[in-house]
Design a protein around this motif. Sequence first.
Motif, mmCIF file in Angstrom:
data_model
loop_
_atom_site.group_PDB
_atom_site.id
_atom_site.type_symbol
_atom_site.label_atom_id
_atom_site.label_comp_id
_atom_site.label_asym_id
_atom_site.label_seq_id
_atom_site.Cartn_x
_atom_site.Cartn_y
_atom_site.Cartn_z
ATOM 1 N N LEU A 16 -0.865 6.022 -0.436
ATOM 2 C CA LEU A 16 -2.121 7.487 -0.861
ATOM 3 C C LEU A 16 -2.119 8.228 0.378
ATOM 4 C CD1 LEU A 16 -5.017 5.512 -2.463
ATOM 5 C CD2 LEU A 16 -3.173 6.619 -3.662
ATOM 6 N N MET A 17 -1.838 7.789 1.536
ATOM 7 C CA MET A 17 -2.055 8.575 2.696
ATOM 8 C C MET A 17 -0.572 9.548 2.844
ATOM 9 S SD MET A 17 -0.676 9.447 6.132
ATOM 10 C CE MET A 17 -0.631 8.436 7.497
ATOM 11 N N ARG A 68 -1.226 0.188 -0.468
ATOM 12 C CA ARG A 68 -1.817 1.180 -1.020
ATOM 13 C C ARG A 68 -2.313 2.176 -0.062
ATOM 14 N NH1 ARG A 68 -6.841 -0.611 -4.525
ATOM 15 N NH2 ARG A 68 -7.617 -0.514 -2.760
ATOM 16 N N ILE A 128 0.995 10.666 0.158
ATOM 17 C CA ILE A 128 0.860 11.870 -0.855
ATOM 18 C C ILE A 128 -0.211 12.863 -0.314
ATOM 19 C CG2 ILE A 128 -0.111 12.367 -3.031
ATOM 20 C CD1 ILE A 128 0.574 9.470 -3.952
ATOM 21 N N VAL A 129 -1.075 12.355 0.466
ATOM 22 C CA VAL A 129 -2.166 13.568 1.027
ATOM 23 C C VAL A 129 -1.289 14.351 2.157
ATOM 24 C CG1 VAL A 129 -4.292 13.920 2.055
ATOM 25 C CG2 VAL A 129 -4.148 12.220 0.250
ATOM 26 N N HIS A 130 -0.709 13.570 2.816
ATOM 27 C CA HIS A 130 0.104 13.956 4.030
ATOM 28 C C HIS A 130 0.937 15.092 3.646
ATOM 29 C CE1 HIS A 130 1.106 13.306 8.350
ATOM 30 N NE2 HIS A 130 1.934 13.906 8.131
#
Lengths: 261, 141
Positions: free
Chosen positions: B99-100, B95, B102-104
């Motif tokens: 999420l990382m 997870r 997407i942010v990246h």
Amino acid sequence: MDSMLDAAIWFWIPLMLIPLGMWFSVSGKAKKTGFVFSISGLILVMASSWTVPSSDSSAAGHLLLWISGPAILMCYGMYGAVFGGNVPVGKLDSSARLTGFAAVLFSLLIFCLMHWSNLTPTWRDGQVNPYWIVFWPTFLLFSTSLSSLSAIALLSYGDERGLEAVKLSAFSVFMAGIAIAGIIFDGEKISAEEFQDYLWLAAADIFGSLIGAGVALGVFATVIWGYERSLPPPKNTHPPTGEEIDYVVNLAKKHIVGEDE
Amino acid sequence: MLAALLPVLVIISINVSFGDDLHDESFKRFGNAILTSYVLVGLILIGNLFFYADSRHRPFAPLIGMLCAIFIGLIVAWLLISKEDLLLEANSGLRAQMLMNIVHGLVTSSAMILASALAIGFTFAMITGRKRRLLFLDDEE
């Protein structure tokens, strides 16, 4: 409140509001609402380092806030540089061109200072924002690459555009020079070794993102093509009747104005 | 294509000449970037499909087709990230990695959009910088 719920409310939902608002705005269904959605989503994402400081994702919002100043200045400068030149519509005063270029250079200087001086975006206990070292090499590599591509495109498709292509190539070399300076010189908070490592990752990011986006576009085109192919061919309609033709001719006559030469 | 690749290759070559070997995480980043951008661009295209489908009586089939394509992308991402050390970077688990990613992707796309604005803007600034040329002899009068 649970930290995951906090992050969802203050970071992820606002992040989703940005494209949702854009879709509403661009599709023309609810332009104002879409605009409000996007702007409020962007503001909340940018403010996430205060609203959800515990979430690691908020570093991205913090970075966006940090770079928004020079980014706006850069875009404003570009607008002045383009429309201060010879454009048929919306021409600005010729001094806008000079000030535009000055604004772009100044914004680039601010970005350089963010890397080499103590203006580096810091986040949580004075540590360097982890996404700054993702953003900066990606920006440098991609702008170098695109400027070079533009220079060749201008030379190939343009008519007597040699001088402009040379200037664009020089700009590409200038951006590459900044990247090479990052490889050689340590910044106040970021070492040259760190930058070298992240240059590899930036290249991997750029190529990976372009390939992924290309595959998604390919799949999209295939899906649409498959759907359109499955549709029955449109039925031929009857030719217009004399009455219908008269109506259209009258309508056209009412709207056509002007004199014969 | 070569014009776009060459500057990047030159910079990377200079990087290598300074003694920096291929970063261990480069392949993982490359794989994650492909999967993330595939899924995110796919979602953006679904949005466009939905909001622009009025003129075609909002057909359902392409939407389902694209949702399936994205679902396959998510499954592949899930499988590859779960597979021990294949795509999992310095994150605690599946997870966190997703999420990382997407942010990246958000940060990378911001950098690429700003770089595009700079390069395209500079190109047009160069084009509009030249004095108007005479296209027809009548222009002289």
